[in-house]
Write an enzyme that holds these catalytic residues in place. Structure first.
Site, short mmCIF file in Angstrom:
data_model
loop_
_atom_site.label_atom_id
_atom_site.label_comp_id
_atom_site.label_asym_id
_atom_site.label_seq_id
_atom_site.Cartn_x
_atom_site.Cartn_y
_atom_site.Cartn_z
N CYS A 45 31.18 8.49 -20.99
CA CYS A 45 29.87 8.41 -20.33
C CYS A 45 28.88 7.69 -21.25
CB CYS A 45 29.34 9.80 -20.00
SG CYS A 45 30.45 10.74 -18.95
N HIS A 81 -12.99 -5.33 8.63
CA HIS A 81 -11.83 -5.89 7.94
C HIS A 81 -11.55 -7.31 8.46
CE1 HIS A 81 -7.50 -4.93 6.29
NE2 HIS A 81 -7.95 -6.11 5.87
N ASN A 82 -11.68 -7.49 9.76
CA ASN A 82 -11.46 -8.84 10.31
C ASN A 82 -12.53 -9.82 9.82
OD1 ASN A 82 -9.06 -8.97 11.64
ND2 ASN A 82 -9.86 -8.27 13.62
N CYS A 118 30.52 13.61 -23.14
CA CYS A 118 31.67 12.78 -22.77
C CYS A 118 31.53 11.35 -23.34
CB CYS A 118 31.77 12.76 -21.24
SG CYS A 118 32.41 11.27 -20.49
N TRP A 163 -12.16 -1.74 11.66
CA TRP A 163 -11.25 -2.83 12.06
C TRP A 163 -12.02 -4.15 12.14
CZ3 TRP A 163 -12.03 -4.71 17.26
CH2 TRP A 163 -11.17 -5.75 17.63
N ASN A 181 -11.31 -10.83 6.56
CA ASN A 181 -10.17 -11.74 6.74
C ASN A 181 -10.64 -13.15 7.07
OD1 ASN A 181 -8.46 -9.59 6.42
ND2 ASN A 181 -8.00 -9.33 8.59
N HIS A 190 -20.18 -7.40 -0.22
CA HIS A 190 -19.95 -7.74 1.19
C HIS A 190 -19.85 -6.48 2.05
CE1 HIS A 190 -18.18 -11.79 -0.21
NE2 HIS A 190 -19.39 -11.97 0.27
#
Ligand code: FAD
Length: 509
Positions: A70, A369-370, A67, A366, A373, A343
């Site tokens: 198109c 991870h903190n 087409c 947890w 952070n 670490h």
């Protein structure tokens, strides 16, 4: 006016209008030599692509390759698609732009389902509604909607902007006019979108390992052990399936003779490179939950954390020590951030007794991870390297989990000693990284794990394990089934499928 003047003015007008016209065509066709941003779909991948798209909305263009209208429309559609699709998209993950060629016989039924009566025809709606749904002309309040005013790139983008209440623009730069960033740290539901980032991080980690030829005799066993953990407990079913496939091929790629310590364990990295363990469109090269407000922040390491936390809440009590050593060894051998692994290794070496519960493992991760952070809060403040939209915090913040705090509010100060209610923290982690994280993906609830196994009697393991030197062989053989029957079943299934497929292929020949 003299005739000559008239002719001159007319020619000038034609030139000006012609130049304007050319300009318009050029601005639409600017990316003509770029690869297509809109995704070409047909009946075989239409449902999967839409079901698994992280985007909240989709536009599907139904067209016919013969087409002419198109063909002329394609640059317009592509111009809009480049905003939303592909690695260079400035607003990724919001709208999936796709197209289906209705002139291909295989797509006839698909196009009939959407009552395609002219070309190009554009439909709009949530991706999931394209999967099961249909579109009928003149049906109001349906889930899918005809885009009746999208004949040019500008019109189409305006239509989308109206629909989304956004103001996306062709001139937007990355992170400008942004409304895709996770908005509110206290929104519990946002973690659901992290399933896509976990897939992204998994696929990217594999790419890095394979690209950098990191699998050696000394790292083969930790690598397989990690894959086994993922096969059994990855929150995304299609990653579990893809990793089972990879493991089966990995078996076949192990050399049959003895290995020298320094030789790479695999010679055929090129074969592994072709694997797309979490589906062929992953890595997608953008992040959703882990998207930072600048290019160099968040992303991969955020995705890895989320993967580790989700694994930690999904394993059984009896597996917790093994999961701890598997994650520790993965980081040590394959996470190419030197400070991070140093670490993490240091935090791991402080663990005094083996873990024997899921609770113990997920709370340790947890806390670890903190600890990261808290260290980074200071470093990023000193160096001015933090992402202003996502500063490091002691997590979870009070708004996200008030009951995690034993006293009503966290103590203020540079290094506040928070009085945690660890029972509540654990409950929160299980809900957040277990149920919530998997809630977007239809098949990934914790209880559904066993549904993945079709024939639980098959316990095939690494067939080549006996062929490698005794140390590695033992480790690899052990690693092959360390995460129990679930991993072995999965892998056995893939292996059986592979051989069945080969048998069929031989029959066809
Ligand atoms: P991330 O810290 O990546 O956290 C991702 C998401 O996890 C957050 O958005 C939040 O929703 C959630 N989350 C945050 N804290 C917790 C928690 N305590 N428990 C559960 N979920 C939580 N970078 C360094 O510069 N030095 C390092 O030593 C270092 N070590 C790393 C060790 C590992 C194993 C990993 C995976 C990454 C490490 N990084 C390190 C990178 C760093 O921790 C961050 O991943 C990165 O800075 C991106 O931060 P982010 O804002 O996306 O949040």
């Amino acid at each position: 006016m003299r005739l000559a003047d008239g002719v001159f003015l007319f020619s000038l007008l034609v030139l000006i209008l012609g130049a304007r016209g050319l300009e318009a065509v050029r601005s639409v066709g600017e990316g003509a030599d770029l690869p297509d941003a809109a995704v070409d779909l047909n009946v075989s991948d239409f449902e999967t692509a839409l079901r698994e798209s992280p985007a909240s909305f989709a536009v599907v263009e139904f067209f016919a390759h013969w087409c002419p209208a198109c063909r002329n429309y394609k640059p317009h559609y592509e111009k809009v698609a480049r905003i939303f699709n592909g690695p260079d998209a400035v607003h990724p993950g919001i709208v999936l732009m796709a197209r289906v060629d209705c002139a291909l016989k295989i797509n006839t039924n698909l196009c009939d389902r959407f009552s395609v009566g002219f070309y190009p025809m554009l439909l709009w709606g949530p991706p999931a509604k394209f999967v099961s749904g249909r579109w009928v002309p003149k049906q109001e309040n349906g889930d899918l909607q005809l885009i009746d005013d999208g004949k040019t790139a500008d019109q189409l983008l305006n239509w989308i902007n109206k629909k989304l209440g956004s103001s996306f623009n062709f001139d937007d730069a990355r992170y400008e006019n942004e409304n895709t960033l996770a908005k509110n740290a206290s929104d519990l539901e946002q973690i659901a979108h992290a399933i896509y980032d976990v897939e992204e991080a998994t696929a990217l980690a594999m790419d890095i390992i394979i690209e950098q030829k990191m699998i050696k005799p000394s790292t083969g066993a930790p690598f397989i052990k990690f894959l086994q953990l993922l096969v059994a407990h990855h929150p995304s079913k299609r990653c579990r399936r893809g990793i089972a496939d990879l493991l089966v091929s990995f078996d076949d790629l192990l050399p049959s003779g003895p290995l020298s310590e320094n030789a790479p364990i695999l010679q055929e990295y090129d074969i592994l490179k072709s694997y797309r363990i979490c589906g062929k469109e992953v890595p997608r090269q953008y992040w959703i939950f882990c998207r930072g407000s600048k290019d160099d922040s968040r992303g991969f390491s955020c995705g890895l954390w989320v993967l580790f936390h989700s694994l930690s809440v999904r394993v059984a009590d009896g597996e917790s020590q093994l999961v701890f050593t598997t994650i520790r060894d993965f980081i040590k051998n394959f996470f190419v951030c030197d400070d991070c692994r140093r670490h993490f290794n240091e935090m791991s070496s402080r663990v005094q007794a083996p873990f024997n519960t899921t609770r113990g493992l997920s709370l340790w991760l947890w806390r670890a991870h903190n600890e990261v952070n808290e260290r980074l809060m200071k470093v990023e403040k000193d160096m001015g390297t933090s992402d202003p939209r996502f500063p490091k915090t002691t997590w979870p913040p009070n708004q996200l989990c008030p009951s995690c705090y034993a006293s009503s509010s966290p103590k203020k100060g540079v290094n506040p000693q928070i009085d945690w209610n660890e029972d509540e923290v654990y409950k929160f982690l299980v809900n957040y990284y277990g149920k919530k994280l998997a809630s977007l993906s239809r098949d990934t609830t914790l209880s559904q794990k066993t549904d993945d196994i079709d024939e639980p009697n098959d316990t095939a393991t690494s067939s080549n394990a006996v062929a490698v030197p005794i140390g590695a062989a033992l480790a690899i053989a052990l690693a092959s089934c360390t995460f129990g029957a679930l991993a072995c079943f999965w892998r056995g299934q893939q292996k059986k499928k592979k051989y069945l497929h080969q048998l069929h292929s031989f029959k066809d020949v």
